[in-house]
Motif scaffolding. Structure first.
Motif, short mmCIF file in Angstrom:
data_model
loop_
_atom_site.label_atom_id
_atom_site.label_comp_id
_atom_site.label_asym_id
_atom_site.label_seq_id
_atom_site.Cartn_x
_atom_site.Cartn_y
_atom_site.Cartn_z
N MET A 49 0.86 -1.18 0.00
CA MET A 49 0.00 0.00 0.00
C MET A 49 0.90 1.24 0.00
SD MET A 49 -2.98 1.16 2.70
CE MET A 49 -4.14 -0.09 2.22
N VAL A 50 0.53 2.20 -0.82
CA VAL A 50 1.27 3.45 -0.92
C VAL A 50 0.79 4.39 0.17
CG1 VAL A 50 1.68 5.46 -2.39
CG2 VAL A 50 1.50 3.19 -3.41
N LYS A 51 1.70 5.14 0.76
CA LYS A 51 1.35 6.09 1.81
C LYS A 51 1.45 7.50 1.23
CE LYS A 51 2.53 7.43 6.49
NZ LYS A 51 3.36 7.16 7.65
N ILE A 52 0.41 8.31 1.46
CA ILE A 52 0.38 9.69 0.98
C ILE A 52 0.24 10.60 2.20
CG2 ILE A 52 -0.89 11.40 -0.37
CD1 ILE A 52 -1.89 9.13 -2.12
N ASN A 53 1.06 11.63 2.26
CA ASN A 53 0.96 12.62 3.34
C ASN A 53 0.56 13.97 2.73
OD1 ASN A 53 1.87 10.98 5.51
ND2 ASN A 53 3.92 11.12 4.65
N PHE A 54 -0.36 14.66 3.35
CA PHE A 54 -0.72 16.00 2.91
C PHE A 54 -1.24 16.78 4.11
CE2 PHE A 54 -4.18 13.11 2.06
CZ PHE A 54 -5.29 13.74 2.58
N ARG A 55 -1.25 18.08 3.97
CA ARG A 55 -1.66 18.97 5.05
C ARG A 55 -3.10 19.44 4.86
NH1 ARG A 55 2.81 20.39 7.93
NH2 ARG A 55 4.79 20.15 6.87
N LEU A 56 -3.81 19.56 5.98
CA LEU A 56 -5.18 20.09 5.99
C LEU A 56 -5.25 21.21 7.00
CD1 LEU A 56 -7.15 16.73 6.29
CD2 LEU A 56 -6.78 18.04 4.22
N ASP A 57 -6.11 22.17 6.73
CA ASP A 57 -6.31 23.16 7.79
C ASP A 57 -7.13 22.52 8.90
OD1 ASP A 57 -9.15 23.57 7.36
OD2 ASP A 57 -8.68 24.89 5.70
N GLU A 58 -7.07 23.13 10.07
CA GLU A 58 -7.71 22.56 11.27
C GLU A 58 -9.21 22.33 11.08
OE1 GLU A 58 -6.35 21.76 14.33
OE2 GLU A 58 -4.34 22.16 13.54
N ARG A 59 -9.87 23.29 10.45
CA ARG A 59 -11.33 23.20 10.28
C ARG A 59 -11.71 22.02 9.39
NH1 ARG A 59 -15.96 26.83 10.54
NH2 ARG A 59 -17.35 26.31 8.85
N LEU A 60 -10.99 21.83 8.30
CA LEU A 60 -11.29 20.72 7.40
C LEU A 60 -11.02 19.39 8.10
CD1 LEU A 60 -12.13 19.53 4.71
CD2 LEU A 60 -9.79 19.90 3.89
N HIS A 61 -9.92 19.32 8.83
CA HIS A 61 -9.60 18.08 9.56
C HIS A 61 -10.69 17.77 10.58
CE1 HIS A 61 -7.74 15.56 12.68
NE2 HIS A 61 -7.29 14.93 11.62
N GLU A 62 -11.15 18.80 11.28
CA GLU A 62 -12.21 18.60 12.28
C GLU A 62 -13.49 18.07 11.62
OE1 GLU A 62 -14.91 21.58 14.87
OE2 GLU A 62 -12.74 21.83 15.12
N ARG A 63 -13.84 18.62 10.46
CA ARG A 63 -15.03 18.17 9.74
C ARG A 63 -14.86 16.73 9.26
NH1 ARG A 63 -15.95 22.28 5.24
NH2 ARG A 63 -17.65 20.87 4.75
N LEU A 64 -13.69 16.39 8.72
CA LEU A 64 -13.43 15.02 8.30
C LEU A 64 -13.50 14.06 9.48
CD1 LEU A 64 -10.49 15.41 5.75
CD2 LEU A 64 -12.75 14.44 5.30
N HIS A 65 -12.92 14.48 10.60
CA HIS A 65 -12.92 13.63 11.79
C HIS A 65 -14.34 13.36 12.27
CE1 HIS A 65 -12.32 12.64 16.09
NE2 HIS A 65 -11.34 11.93 15.58
N ARG A 66 -15.17 14.40 12.28
CA ARG A 66 -16.56 14.25 12.70
C ARG A 66 -17.33 13.31 11.77
NH1 ARG A 66 -18.33 19.94 14.28
NH2 ARG A 66 -17.10 20.13 12.46
#
Length: 100
Positions: free
Chosen positions: A1-18
């Motif tokens: 499996m390939v691993k991809i790293n990227f940055r998200l702003d806090e708000r987008l990460h919070e929405r994805l997490h929810r």
């Protein structure tokens, strides 16, 4: 499996997490599903079965709440308070405290 790293702003990460919590998935698993959906040649929605179950549950709960509210407004009020507490624990309430 390939691993991809990227940055998200806090708000987008919070929405994805929810959303991931709501789908009972890790953020990584949720994002993988979103990417699968974007690349699906048939254009199917990855979470359709969960959405159908959710829609049915909402309809059933609406009927039950209406019936309980007619028979005992106090019982409905207590049940709604418990539901809000459970939703808050899972991060499924908006900032104003209402369901999303």
């Amino acid at each position: 499996m390939v691993k991809i790293n990227f940055r998200l702003d806090e708000r987008l990460h919070e929405r994805l997490h929810r959303r991931a919590l709501g789908a009972n998935l890790s953020v990584s698993a949720y994002v993988r599903r979103i990417l699968e959906q974007a690349l699906d040649e048939r254009g199917r929605y990855v979470f359709s079965s969960q959405d159908e179950i959710l829609a049915t549950a909402i309809q059933i709960l609406s009927i039950v709440a209406t019936s309980v509210g007619q028979q005992s407004p106090k019982a409905l009020e207590e049940g709604m308070a418990q539901a809000r507490a459970i939703l808050a624990e899972r991060g499924l309430l908006g900032q104003e405290g209402g369901a999303r």
